[in-house]
Design an enzyme around this catalytic site. Structure first.
Site, mmCIF file in Angstrom:
data_model
loop_
_atom_site.group_PDB
_atom_site.id
_atom_site.type_symbol
_atom_site.label_atom_id
_atom_site.label_comp_id
_atom_site.label_asym_id
_atom_site.label_seq_id
_atom_site.Cartn_x
_atom_site.Cartn_y
_atom_site.Cartn_z
ATOM 1 N N LYS A 122 0.860 -1.186 0.000
ATOM 2 C CA LYS A 122 0.000 0.000 0.000
ATOM 3 C C LYS A 122 0.893 1.231 0.000
ATOM 4 O O LYS A 122 2.006 1.202 0.520
ATOM 5 C CB LYS A 122 -0.878 0.013 1.266
ATOM 6 C CG LYS A 122 -2.094 0.875 1.133
ATOM 7 C CD LYS A 122 -3.168 0.129 0.375
ATOM 8 C CE LYS A 122 -4.457 0.905 0.281
ATOM 9 N NZ LYS A 122 -5.538 0.053 -0.243
HETATM 10 P P1 NAD Z 1 -13.167 7.875 -2.469
HETATM 11 O O1 NAD Z 1 -12.169 8.902 -2.099
HETATM 12 O O2 NAD Z 1 -13.597 7.739 -3.878
HETATM 13 O O3 NAD Z 1 -14.517 8.098 -1.596
HETATM 14 C C1 NAD Z 1 -14.520 8.216 -0.203
HETATM 15 C C2 NAD Z 1 -15.921 8.636 0.234
HETATM 16 O O4 NAD Z 1 -15.967 8.697 1.662
HETATM 17 C C3 NAD Z 1 -16.350 10.006 -0.272
HETATM 18 O O5 NAD Z 1 -17.723 9.995 -0.584
HETATM 19 C C4 NAD Z 1 -16.123 10.898 0.942
HETATM 20 O O6 NAD Z 1 -16.927 12.091 0.935
HETATM 21 C C5 NAD Z 1 -16.533 9.949 2.031
HETATM 22 N N1 NAD Z 1 -16.056 10.332 3.355
HETATM 23 C C6 NAD Z 1 -14.847 10.832 3.694
HETATM 24 N N2 NAD Z 1 -14.826 11.101 5.012
HETATM 25 C C7 NAD Z 1 -16.041 10.749 5.494
HETATM 26 C C8 NAD Z 1 -16.621 10.778 6.774
HETATM 27 N N3 NAD Z 1 -15.957 11.252 7.830
HETATM 28 N N4 NAD Z 1 -17.891 10.332 6.911
HETATM 29 C C9 NAD Z 1 -18.579 9.870 5.841
HETATM 30 N N5 NAD Z 1 -18.077 9.813 4.607
HETATM 31 C C10 NAD Z 1 -16.831 10.256 4.446
HETATM 32 O O7 NAD Z 1 -12.590 6.509 -1.903
HETATM 33 P P2 NAD Z 1 -12.995 5.035 -2.355
HETATM 34 O O8 NAD Z 1 -12.067 4.613 -3.427
HETATM 35 O O9 NAD Z 1 -14.452 4.975 -2.533
HETATM 36 O O10 NAD Z 1 -12.570 4.209 -1.051
HETATM 37 C C11 NAD Z 1 -13.415 4.087 0.078
HETATM 38 C C12 NAD Z 1 -12.913 2.970 0.970
HETATM 39 O O11 NAD Z 1 -12.885 1.743 0.215
HETATM 40 C C13 NAD Z 1 -11.484 3.142 1.507
HETATM 41 O O12 NAD Z 1 -11.425 2.519 2.777
HETATM 42 C C14 NAD Z 1 -10.635 2.362 0.525
HETATM 43 O O13 NAD Z 1 -9.412 1.937 1.087
HETATM 44 C C15 NAD Z 1 -11.557 1.184 0.264
HETATM 45 N N6 NAD Z 1 -11.313 0.461 -0.976
HETATM 46 C C16 NAD Z 1 -11.316 1.094 -2.186
HETATM 47 C C17 NAD Z 1 -11.122 0.350 -3.352
HETATM 48 C C18 NAD Z 1 -11.210 0.978 -4.721
HETATM 49 O O14 NAD Z 1 -11.200 0.228 -5.710
HETATM 50 N N7 NAD Z 1 -11.328 2.291 -4.849
HETATM 51 C C19 NAD Z 1 -10.889 -1.035 -3.277
HETATM 52 C C20 NAD Z 1 -10.900 -1.653 -2.030
HETATM 53 C C21 NAD Z 1 -11.119 -0.896 -0.893
#
Ligand code: NAD
Length: 438
Positions: A122
């Site tokens: 990561k």
């Molecule tokens: P992103 O940046 O696209 O979206 C994050 C979302 O969370 C946004 O809507 C943001 O406004 C919201 N957010 C931030 N702080 C917040 C809070 N305090 N309360 C409520 N909402 C809040 O990120 P993502 O790619 O959607 O990733 C989200 C999670 O999924 C992370 O934990 C990431 O590690 C995990 N993840 C992502 C992927 C991927 O393919 N993008 C794969 C596996 C896991």
């Protein structure tokens, strides 16, 4: 055999990090518990409590104002017993070694559980991307790539998008790496735009995978999607595609939230309209629809639903939340959204939780498809990607469920045991190989 103790003074120790995050401690505990259940060789367990390699870079960036600013970047390579290191790159002001270490280890377990030949890594840059212009972010991403380059590569370590990064940043990395190495290297990252060798289904993959396991979980309750109520925290890449998938299946999504707060509608939100609203760059606090109530994130987590899907940040489901929890089950879309104490309380109350290493593994699954296309002759269409992803997620869910039923332990324990067993076996065989060569 005595285990090397994890000391606070050991900078590579997952357990003994000075000021180590809750997520790190949680990841550590999960491994210890699964290892105890499996009766694993303590030497291998001790090795798995540490990352193979940890890198910190300082990236100087000339800002649009002409001023120079310096940004800390990290990359942690946890384990590569099953294949090249693999894991996302996030941009966040809170990124530090503790967080990246824990997330790198999660990637090892996720890839192993899915049965794809990648290890775990990561990366992150300590930056609030909203404070930088697109040009500044471009220069920062290129500088980070240049400084990291000897340690990433198509068969070495393959980054992908994560929080606050997308196909745009991946395209910048591919371009910069190609320029530095003087040859095209499309397989050096996944989650790229199609024009740079991306997969047509990568953006939606994590959400679709979460959707697939959520529908399977609902079947356990004897519930069809159309009679199931869901709430989702986070409406970024993961939350958005999860909502779109589940809405298409007929689920009633009553609650959604993002960093600006949440929205609630008892008879179900109009996900397509919300998606269109957010696509214009707006947040949920400005969304209006007849019958919509604005709520905060704390209320969102306490809604009465069949499935609660935390898809934003780590450590959101705490014991306080569990005390007031009205959800029948949880599907962990974010990485590490549930604290260890909350996990124990959920297990005690018999509330099913589909763990992150299973639920959100769809992203790395399609990343693997993309990487295969970049490094061999395989090609993928959107249809073949969706079919293979659904098959992999379904099969993995069933394998975890069967182990959970056979052992009487929860889904998380079952998932970790399967993953740990596969990694440990590869490490043992590697050790045998080393012995034979001596
Ligand atoms: P992103 O940046 O696209 O979206 C994050 C979302 O969370 C946004 O809507 C943001 O406004 C919201 N957010 C931030 N702080 C917040 C809070 N305090 N309360 C409520 N909402 C809040 O990120 P993502 O790619 O959607 O990733 C989200 C999670 O999924 C992370 O934990 C990431 O590690 C995990 N993840 C992502 C992927 C991927 O393919 N993008 C794969 C596996 C896991």
């Amino acid at each position: 055999m005595t285990l090397p103790a994890s000391k606070a003074s050991d900078p590579r120790s997952i357990a003994g990090l000075p000021g180590g995050s809750t997520l790190l401690a949680t990841t550590q505990q999960q491994i210890s518990r699964a290892a105890a259940n499996l009766n694993l060789d303590p030497a291998i367990v001790a090795e798995l409590q540490h990352a193979d390699r940890e890198i910190m870079v300082m990236a100087p960036v000339k800002m649009d104002s002409g001023e120079w600013k310096y940004f800390l970047g990290y990359r942690v390579q946890h384990n590569n017993a099953l294949g090249p290191y693999k894991g996302g790159l996030r941009y966040s002001p809170n990124v530090d070694f503790a967080e990246v270490r824990a997330l790198a280890a999660l990637m090892t377990w996720k890839c192993a559980l899915l049965g794809i030949p990648f290890g775990g890594a990561k990366g992150g840059i300590q930056v609030d991307p909203r404070q930088l212009s697109d040009d500044e972010l471009y220069r920062l991403t290129k500088e980070y790539t240049r400084r990291l380059l000897p340690n990433i590569g198509e068969h070495v370590d393959i980054p992908a998008p994560d929080m606050n990064t997308s196909d745009r940043e991946m395209a910048w990395i591919v371009e910069e790496a190609g320029r530095q190495l003087n040859r095209p290297v499309p397989g050096i990252v996944t989650g790229k735009p199609l024009s740079h060798g991306g997969n047509p289904g990568r953006k939606e993959a994590t959400g679709n995978g979460i959707g697939t396991v959520t529908v399977e979980l609902l079947k356990r309750f004897g519930k069809a999607p159309a009679e199931s109520v869901v709430a989702i925290q986070g409406f970024g890449n993961v939350g958005r595609h999860t909502a779109l998938y589940l809405a298409k299946q007929g689920c009633i999504i009553t609650g959604l939230s993002d960093i600006s707060g949440g929205i609630y509608k008892a008879d179900g939100l109009d996900i397509a309209a919300i998606d269109a609203h957010v696509a214009t760059g707006k947040l949920l606090d400005t969304y209006q629809e007849p019958g919509v109530e604005h709520i905060d994130n704390a209320q969102l987590l306490r809604l009465s639903v069949d499935v609660l899907i935390p898809a934003a940040l780590e450590n959101q489901i705490t014991t306080d939340v569990v005390t007031d929890l009205k959800a029948r089950s949880i599907v962990e879309a974010a990485n590490g959204p549930t604290t260890l104490a909350a996990q124990d309380e959920l297990a005690r109350r018999g509330i099913p939780v589909v763990p992150d290493i299973l639920a959100n593994a769809g992203g790395v699954c399609v990343s693997y498809f993309e990487w295969l296309a970049n490094t061999s002759d395989v090609t993928w269409t959107l249809e073949s990607t969706r079919t293979e992803l659904a098959k992999t997620m379904y099969n993995t869910f069933q394998t975890v469920r069967e182990r959970s039923q056979a052992t009487g332990r929860d889904l998380r324990s079952a998932a970790y045991e399967i993953a740990l067993q596969r990694v440990a076996k590869a490490m043992e065989e590697r050790k045998e190989g080393r012995k034979a060569a001596e």
